[in-house]
Write an enzyme that holds these catalytic residues in place. Sequence first.
Site, PDB file in Angstrom:
ATOM      1  N   SER A 107       0.850  -1.192   0.000  1.00  0.00           N
ATOM      2  CA  SER A 107       0.000   0.000   0.000  1.00  0.00           C
ATOM      3  C   SER A 107       0.880   1.233   0.000  1.00  0.00           C
ATOM      4  O   SER A 107       1.973   1.230   0.576  1.00  0.00           O
ATOM      5  CB  SER A 107      -0.899   0.018   1.233  1.00  0.00           C
ATOM      6  OG  SER A 107      -1.568   1.260   1.327  1.00  0.00           O
ATOM      7  N   TYR A 143      -3.332  -0.475   9.875  1.00  0.00           N
ATOM      8  CA  TYR A 143      -3.320  -0.961   8.490  1.00  0.00           C
ATOM      9  C   TYR A 143      -1.977  -0.616   7.845  1.00  0.00           C
ATOM     10  O   TYR A 143      -1.338  -1.479   7.223  1.00  0.00           O
ATOM     11  CB  TYR A 143      -4.472  -0.335   7.710  1.00  0.00           C
ATOM     12  CG  TYR A 143      -4.460  -0.644   6.228  1.00  0.00           C
ATOM     13  CD1 TYR A 143      -4.791  -1.910   5.758  1.00  0.00           C
ATOM     14  CD2 TYR A 143      -4.102   0.333   5.296  1.00  0.00           C
ATOM     15  CE1 TYR A 143      -4.772  -2.190   4.392  1.00  0.00           C
ATOM     16  CE2 TYR A 143      -4.090   0.067   3.942  1.00  0.00           C
ATOM     17  CZ  TYR A 143      -4.414  -1.201   3.494  1.00  0.00           C
ATOM     18  OH  TYR A 143      -4.393  -1.469   2.145  1.00  0.00           O
TER      19      TYR A 143
HETATM   20  P1  NAP Z   1     -11.490  -5.647  -1.703  1.00  0.00           P
HETATM   21  O1  NAP Z   1     -12.210  -5.031  -2.836  1.00  0.00           O
HETATM   22  O2  NAP Z   1     -12.042  -5.501  -0.321  1.00  0.00           O
HETATM   23  O3  NAP Z   1     -11.214  -7.199  -2.012  1.00  0.00           O
HETATM   24  C1  NAP Z   1     -10.549  -7.956  -1.050  1.00  0.00           C
HETATM   25  C2  NAP Z   1     -10.257  -9.333  -1.592  1.00  0.00           C
HETATM   26  O4  NAP Z   1      -9.505 -10.038  -0.581  1.00  0.00           O
HETATM   27  C3  NAP Z   1     -11.497 -10.143  -1.872  1.00  0.00           C
HETATM   28  O5  NAP Z   1     -11.247 -11.012  -2.938  1.00  0.00           O
HETATM   29  C4  NAP Z   1     -11.671 -10.921  -0.561  1.00  0.00           C
HETATM   30  O6  NAP Z   1     -12.354 -12.164  -0.698  1.00  0.00           O
HETATM   31  C5  NAP Z   1     -10.233 -11.202  -0.213  1.00  0.00           C
HETATM   32  N1  NAP Z   1     -10.077 -11.454   1.208  1.00  0.00           N
HETATM   33  C6  NAP Z   1     -10.288 -10.605   2.243  1.00  0.00           C
HETATM   34  N2  NAP Z   1     -10.068 -11.231   3.405  1.00  0.00           N
HETATM   35  C7  NAP Z   1      -9.736 -12.509   3.102  1.00  0.00           C
HETATM   36  C8  NAP Z   1      -9.418 -13.653   3.858  1.00  0.00           C
HETATM   37  N3  NAP Z   1      -9.397 -13.629   5.199  1.00  0.00           N
HETATM   38  N4  NAP Z   1      -9.122 -14.801   3.209  1.00  0.00           N
HETATM   39  C9  NAP Z   1      -9.141 -14.858   1.861  1.00  0.00           C
HETATM   40  N5  NAP Z   1      -9.438 -13.810   1.081  1.00  0.00           N
HETATM   41  C10 NAP Z   1      -9.745 -12.648   1.700  1.00  0.00           C
HETATM   42  O7  NAP Z   1     -10.012  -5.031  -1.596  1.00  0.00           O
HETATM   43  P2  NAP Z   1      -9.044  -4.416  -2.720  1.00  0.00           P
HETATM   44  O8  NAP Z   1      -9.176  -2.936  -2.653  1.00  0.00           O
HETATM   45  O9  NAP Z   1      -9.189  -5.121  -4.007  1.00  0.00           O
HETATM   46  O10 NAP Z   1      -7.648  -4.765  -2.052  1.00  0.00           O
HETATM   47  C11 NAP Z   1      -6.753  -5.766  -2.565  1.00  0.00           C
HETATM   48  C12 NAP Z   1      -5.396  -5.531  -1.933  1.00  0.00           C
HETATM   49  O11 NAP Z   1      -4.937  -4.218  -2.288  1.00  0.00           O
HETATM   50  C13 NAP Z   1      -5.417  -5.567  -0.409  1.00  0.00           C
HETATM   51  O12 NAP Z   1      -4.236  -6.170   0.066  1.00  0.00           O
HETATM   52  C14 NAP Z   1      -5.448  -4.104  -0.018  1.00  0.00           C
HETATM   53  O13 NAP Z   1      -4.927  -3.883   1.273  1.00  0.00           O
HETATM   54  C15 NAP Z   1      -4.581  -3.503  -1.110  1.00  0.00           C
HETATM   55  N6  NAP Z   1      -4.770  -2.066  -1.349  1.00  0.00           N
HETATM   56  C16 NAP Z   1      -5.979  -1.554  -1.687  1.00  0.00           C
HETATM   57  C17 NAP Z   1      -6.083  -0.190  -1.912  1.00  0.00           C
HETATM   58  C18 NAP Z   1      -7.373   0.464  -2.298  1.00  0.00           C
HETATM   59  O14 NAP Z   1      -7.444   1.723  -2.270  1.00  0.00           O
HETATM   60  N7  NAP Z   1      -8.396  -0.281  -2.709  1.00  0.00           N
HETATM   61  C19 NAP Z   1      -4.959   0.650  -1.760  1.00  0.00           C
HETATM   62  C20 NAP Z   1      -3.751   0.083  -1.393  1.00  0.00           C
HETATM   63  C21 NAP Z   1      -3.656  -1.278  -1.198  1.00  0.00           C
HETATM   64  P3  NAP Z   1     -13.980 -12.287  -0.518  1.00  0.00           P
HETATM   65  O15 NAP Z   1     -14.557 -11.649  -1.749  1.00  0.00           O
HETATM   66  O16 NAP Z   1     -14.290 -13.723  -0.447  1.00  0.00           O
HETATM   67  O17 NAP Z   1     -14.334 -11.523   0.729  1.00  0.00           O
END
Ligand code: NAP
Length: 245
Positions: free
Chosen positions: A140, A154
């Site tokens: 991140s 986080y």
């Molecule tokens: P998201 O839309 O909330 O999707 C999260 C994904 O992770 C989903 O596929 C979810 O599965 C899975 N997941 C969550 N908890 C889990 C668990 N305990 N076991 C297995 N799978 C799990 O999040 P995103 O924004 O795409 O984020 C993806 C990555 O990018 C994360 O590491 C996040 O910290 C990072 N990130 C995001 C942002 C942002 O602004 N969006 C910025 C920086 C970094 P289910 O669908 O089954 O719940």
Amino acid sequence: MELVGKRALVNGGSRGIGAAIAIVLAEKGADVAITYQRSPDRAAIVVRSIEEKSRRGLAIQADSADPEAINRAVTETVDTLGGLDILVNSAGVATAGMTADLSLADLQAMLDVNVRAPVLFAQAAIPHLSSGGRIISIGSSLAERVPFPGVTAYAMSKSALLSFTRGLSRELGPQGITVNLVSPGSTDTEMNPANGENADYQRSLTSLGRFGEPHEIASAVAFLASPAANLITGAVLNVDAGFNA
Ligand code: NAP
């Protein structure tokens, strides 16, 4: 089609950034397994999208907070796809709020899913990876800098991936396996919608004045997975619209 013949596992591939990564890896020719926690329908849509590209796709229910589920997911991937070349750690959870108010359960979830799981996935994957193998984690932009309050734990969890990536690159370099970190900035997903409460503030912290789209993070991962990135290891690639400029 530079990933033809490669086998990938993307944890947290049912939605958001992980789903976009799974699809772009398939577009480049890889067979792709994904894990999910509680979205079987969303995971099935991603698998269909992989199969529409004439690649093998596989969805595995595996809670990243559960060490046994992680081992099972890697074994099932290897058994079904015939091996493993690319591991992508994308599953993540984020709970906002002041440290003084953070519950033990939320702190534990962020440590288990964001920090411990990438280590356990790597441990399970390493015996199957060979020269040319890849471990790519999603960090991140909130890791090296924390420019506002309410995301402390986080950010702490994501900063652990900086040293994990650098250290593991030293361990696996002699085997020709690269280890890198992609650090997204604000990206339009269910975790952080571009029309969310403080989205305009997040935009104001970037050079480009906008959120990223999941496919823009995925293309950086695809680059690091490709032979074009053979010399890149232990690196952190900010894909953040200039948030960290
Ligand atoms: P998201 O839309 O909330 O999707 C999260 C994904 O992770 C989903 O596929 C979810 O599965 C899975 N997941 C969550 N908890 C889990 C668990 N305990 N076991 C297995 N799978 C799990 O999040 P995103 O924004 O795409 O984020 C993806 C990555 O990018 C994360 O590491 C996040 O910290 C990072 N990130 C995001 C942002 C942002 O602004 N969006 C910025 C920086 C970094 P289910 O669908 O089954 O719940």
